[in-house]
Design a protein around this motif. Structure first.
Motif, PDB file in Angstrom:
ATOM      1  N   GLU A  77       7.537 -20.554  56.610  1.00  0.00           N
ATOM      2  CA  GLU A  77       7.683 -20.452  58.059  1.00  0.00           C
ATOM      3  C   GLU A  77       7.151 -21.711  58.715  1.00  0.00           C
ATOM      4  O   GLU A  77       6.185 -22.307  58.249  1.00  0.00           O
ATOM      5  N   GLN A  80       5.008 -19.575  64.012  1.00  0.00           N
ATOM      6  CA  GLN A  80       4.595 -18.185  64.200  1.00  0.00           C
ATOM      7  C   GLN A  80       4.005 -18.112  65.593  1.00  0.00           C
ATOM      8  O   GLN A  80       2.978 -18.738  65.862  1.00  0.00           O
ATOM      9  N   ASP A 100      12.228 -22.335  60.450  1.00  0.00           N
ATOM     10  CA  ASP A 100      11.960 -20.931  60.141  1.00  0.00           C
ATOM     11  C   ASP A 100      10.918 -20.402  61.113  1.00  0.00           C
ATOM     12  O   ASP A 100       9.832 -20.958  61.228  1.00  0.00           O
ATOM     13  N   THR A 101      11.265 -19.306  61.816  1.00  0.00           N
ATOM     14  CA  THR A 101      10.392 -18.790  62.868  1.00  0.00           C
ATOM     15  C   THR A 101       9.971 -17.349  62.610  1.00  0.00           C
ATOM     16  O   THR A 101      10.636 -16.611  61.892  1.00  0.00           O
ATOM     17  N   ASN A 102       8.881 -16.984  63.236  1.00  0.00           N
ATOM     18  CA  ASN A 102       8.410 -15.603  63.280  1.00  0.00           C
ATOM     19  C   ASN A 102       7.803 -15.438  64.664  1.00  0.00           C
ATOM     20  O   ASN A 102       6.662 -15.815  64.887  1.00  0.00           O
ATOM     21  N   TYR A 103       8.595 -14.931  65.595  1.00  0.00           N
ATOM     22  CA  TYR A 103       8.092 -14.734  66.951  1.00  0.00           C
ATOM     23  C   TYR A 103       8.119 -13.241  67.243  1.00  0.00           C
ATOM     24  O   TYR A 103       8.935 -12.501  66.721  1.00  0.00           O
ATOM     25  N   THR A 121      16.196 -19.895  61.836  1.00  0.00           N
ATOM     26  CA  THR A 121      16.199 -18.577  61.224  1.00  0.00           C
ATOM     27  C   THR A 121      14.918 -17.851  61.586  1.00  0.00           C
ATOM     28  O   THR A 121      13.902 -18.472  61.861  1.00  0.00           O
ATOM     29  N   GLU A 122      15.000 -16.520  61.552  1.00  0.00           N
ATOM     30  CA  GLU A 122      13.797 -15.725  61.769  1.00  0.00           C
ATOM     31  C   GLU A 122      13.494 -14.942  60.530  1.00  0.00           C
ATOM     32  O   GLU A 122      14.325 -14.477  59.823  1.00  0.00           O
TER      33      GLU A 122
END
Length: 122
Positions: A77, A80, A100-103, A121-122
């Protein structure tokens, strides 16, 4: 008087020579990270911005006027965050290496603009 709340972490680059023709950039090495805790992480540069891992429970805001927002690694990732805003004159990520995300918040993807392509992308 003590400061309350989490501070904003701001990373700025500017034109990097005396006649203002070469674009300043921000480059994180693969495996490096910025931990914003509860503060906003802001990055702003006229050239490319290469990220490895930006993590906060607040907002990540990245703006590259004429360059791209690039990924320093190929699988982990990169962001974040609670909220995310990305602007690039070039691309956001590449076809071979997405950002690469994580929200985590409802309505958390703020403005997302790129001149040549978005690879996210998530």
């Amino acid at each position: 008087m003590p400061e309350s709340g989490a501070p904003t972490l701001t990373f700025l680059a500017d034109k990097n020579n005396t006649n203002n023709t070469a674009l300043g950039y921000i480059a994180m090495a693969d495996g490096s990270y910025i931990q914003g805790r509860g503060g906003t992480i802001e990055m702003d540069a006229p050239g490319d911005i290469t990220i490895s891992l930006l993590t906060t429970t607040s907002t990540v805001d990245i703006s590259s006027e004429s360059g791209s927002i690039l990924d320093a690694d190929t699988g982990a990732e990169d962001i974040q965050a609670l909220n995310l805003t990305l602007h690039a004159g070039g691309s956001i990520g590449t076809s071979g290496n997405d950002i690469d995300t994580n929200y985590t918040a409802a309505g958390d993807m703020n403005a997302l603009t790129a001149g040549t392509g978005v690879y996210l992308t998530e």
